[in-house]
Motif scaffolding. Structure first.
Motif, PDB file in Angstrom:
ATOM      1  N   GLU A 148      -8.825  12.533   8.936  1.00  0.00           N
ATOM      2  CA  GLU A 148      -9.641  12.578   7.722  1.00  0.00           C
ATOM      3  C   GLU A 148     -10.631  13.721   7.855  1.00  0.00           C
ATOM      4  O   GLU A 148     -11.458  13.739   8.766  1.00  0.00           O
ATOM      5  N   SER A 164      -7.689   4.241  -0.974  1.00  0.00           N
ATOM      6  CA  SER A 164      -8.685   5.222  -0.528  1.00  0.00           C
ATOM      7  C   SER A 164      -7.997   6.517  -0.113  1.00  0.00           C
ATOM      8  O   SER A 164      -6.813   6.537   0.241  1.00  0.00           O
ATOM      9  N   THR A 181      -6.638   6.321   3.488  1.00  0.00           N
ATOM     10  CA  THR A 181      -5.402   5.542   3.601  1.00  0.00           C
ATOM     11  C   THR A 181      -4.230   6.291   2.994  1.00  0.00           C
ATOM     12  O   THR A 181      -3.125   6.316   3.551  1.00  0.00           O
ATOM     13  N   ARG A 182      -4.462   6.917   1.853  1.00  0.00           N
ATOM     14  CA  ARG A 182      -3.403   7.706   1.214  1.00  0.00           C
ATOM     15  C   ARG A 182      -2.927   8.811   2.154  1.00  0.00           C
ATOM     16  O   ARG A 182      -1.733   9.077   2.290  1.00  0.00           O
ATOM     17  N   THR A 222       0.839  -1.208   0.000  1.00  0.00           N
ATOM     18  CA  THR A 222       0.000   0.000   0.000  1.00  0.00           C
ATOM     19  C   THR A 222       0.865   1.246   0.000  1.00  0.00           C
ATOM     20  O   THR A 222       0.591   2.218  -0.720  1.00  0.00           O
ATOM     21  N   ASN A 242      -6.317   2.725  -6.687  1.00  0.00           N
ATOM     22  CA  ASN A 242      -6.855   1.692  -5.803  1.00  0.00           C
ATOM     23  C   ASN A 242      -6.397   1.844  -4.346  1.00  0.00           C
ATOM     24  O   ASN A 242      -6.160   0.865  -3.646  1.00  0.00           O
TER      25      ASN A 242
END
Length: 344
Positions: free
Chosen positions: A98, A38, A41-42, A26, A36
């Motif tokens: 987030e 999210s 997560t990025r 990842t 691919n």
């Protein structure tokens, strides 16, 4: 002699993966801009990389703290800047943040989004509150699940909250009233422009403003409060009506956003130099309004400071450490002291 530039060390993939709580594959996808992955997560990967390379002190945990921030969408540059500040502070205390923009003035939607954080692995929440029973209930339900909530900029009355980050809005309104009264010594009428009664911050500012004028400047009259729904177009429409119906209007205090709409209405009516206009939040646009004389005073709060204190307070709460939340100071900005002030 200038100091030598410090070269950051490069974070290794396995270090980033360990701090972000993801696999090395990842991390590789994020670092190489592959799809691919999210957005959340990025963001965790990027913040972990920045923390390592900047030498941020991070607490070793099985995974970083997950903080979620809810802010109103299309609320102007101050709110957008606040979101960018949260992203910047994400590495502090081994946390990923987030930011989610939710439709403004929709308390039912905000309450649902808060409730949806349960069971998602969210550790703590910060949000700009809408004063509504459904929102209070959502905060209380999350508190029972040990997910602390902190309000930003605009607060909410419930003991379930972990705290409030913002300025003393009643005092800010009183300050605006005091300055307006000193600006305008002759008898005249004032109007308050608000986003409505759903933001406690607007209510507090208006109450402080009216209280100060009643106490210290009884010759000045607040004719009414006009709701532009915290929107540029809504404020424009309302202020045009005010200007058409109140030829004796000498001042406007906007307790919320949408200053651009008020400026447009004043300029179209040719009254931008005769009506004293106070508002909130220094941005690149309101800086221009101060410099061209359309706005006279801006009541400002440092959004970067607000984001940093919110992150510190939530992580301290999660780690069961004492933390004293301090109010953000109210800055009084005119065209004469604009230099060096942090926008947002």
């Amino acid at each position: 002699m200038s100091e030598p530039t410090q070269i950051k060390r490069r974070a290794r993939v396995n270090e980033i993966a360990g701090l972000a709580g993801v696999g090395t594959a990842t991390v590789d996808r994020v670092l190489n801009g592959r799809p691919n992955v999210s957005a959340a997560t990025r963001q965790r990967v990027e913040q972990a990389k920045a923390a390592i390379e900047n030498g941020e002190p991070v607490q070793k945990r099985p995974r970083p703290w997950r903080l979620k921030v809810f802010l109103p969408e299309e609320a102007g540059p101050s709110t957008e800047y606040l979101a960018s500040c949260f992203h910047e502070f994400g590495a502090r205390g081994n946390a990923t943040i987030e930011c989610v923009f939710t439709k403004k003035m929709e308390p039912a939607l905000l309450a649902r989004k808060l409730q949806a954080c349960a069971g998602q692995g969210i550790d703590a929440i910060a949000f700009q509150a809408l004063d509504d029973p459904r929102v209070r209930q959502a905060v209380e339900d999350l508190a029972h699940l040990n997910i602390p909530c902190l309000t930003l900029i605009s607060g909410l009355e419930t003991p379930a909250l972990a705290g409030f980050i913002g300025m003393d809005n009643r005092a800010a309104g009183r300050t605006a009233g005091y300055l307006m009264g000193r600006f305008e010594r002759q008898k005249g009428a004032f109007a308050v422009v608000s986003g409505g009664q759903i933001y406690r911050v607007h209510e507090d500012r208006e109450m402080g403003f009216r209280a100060c004028l009643r106490r210290d400047f009884p010759h000045l009259e607040v004719v009414s409060t006009y709701s532009g729904h915290d929107d540029i177009d809504g404020n424009y429409t309302e202020v045009r009506k005010i200007l058409d119906s109140k030829p004796d209007l000498i001042g406007i205090y906007n307790v919320g956003g949408g200053n651009e709409g008020i400026v447009k209405a004043l300029k179209e009516a040719g009254r931008e130099k005769e009506v004293t206009f106070f508002g909130h939040n220094l941005t690149t646009k309101t800086q221009g309004y101060l410099l061209d004389g359309t706005m006279d005073v801006i009541m400002h709060q440092n959004m970067k400071r607000a984001a940093g204190r919110a992150v510190d307070a939530l992580i301290a709460r999660l780690e069961h450490r004492p933390y004293q939340i301090k109010l953000i100071s109210t800055e009084i900005i005119t065209k004469e002291n604009i230099m060096g002030v942090t926008f947002g």
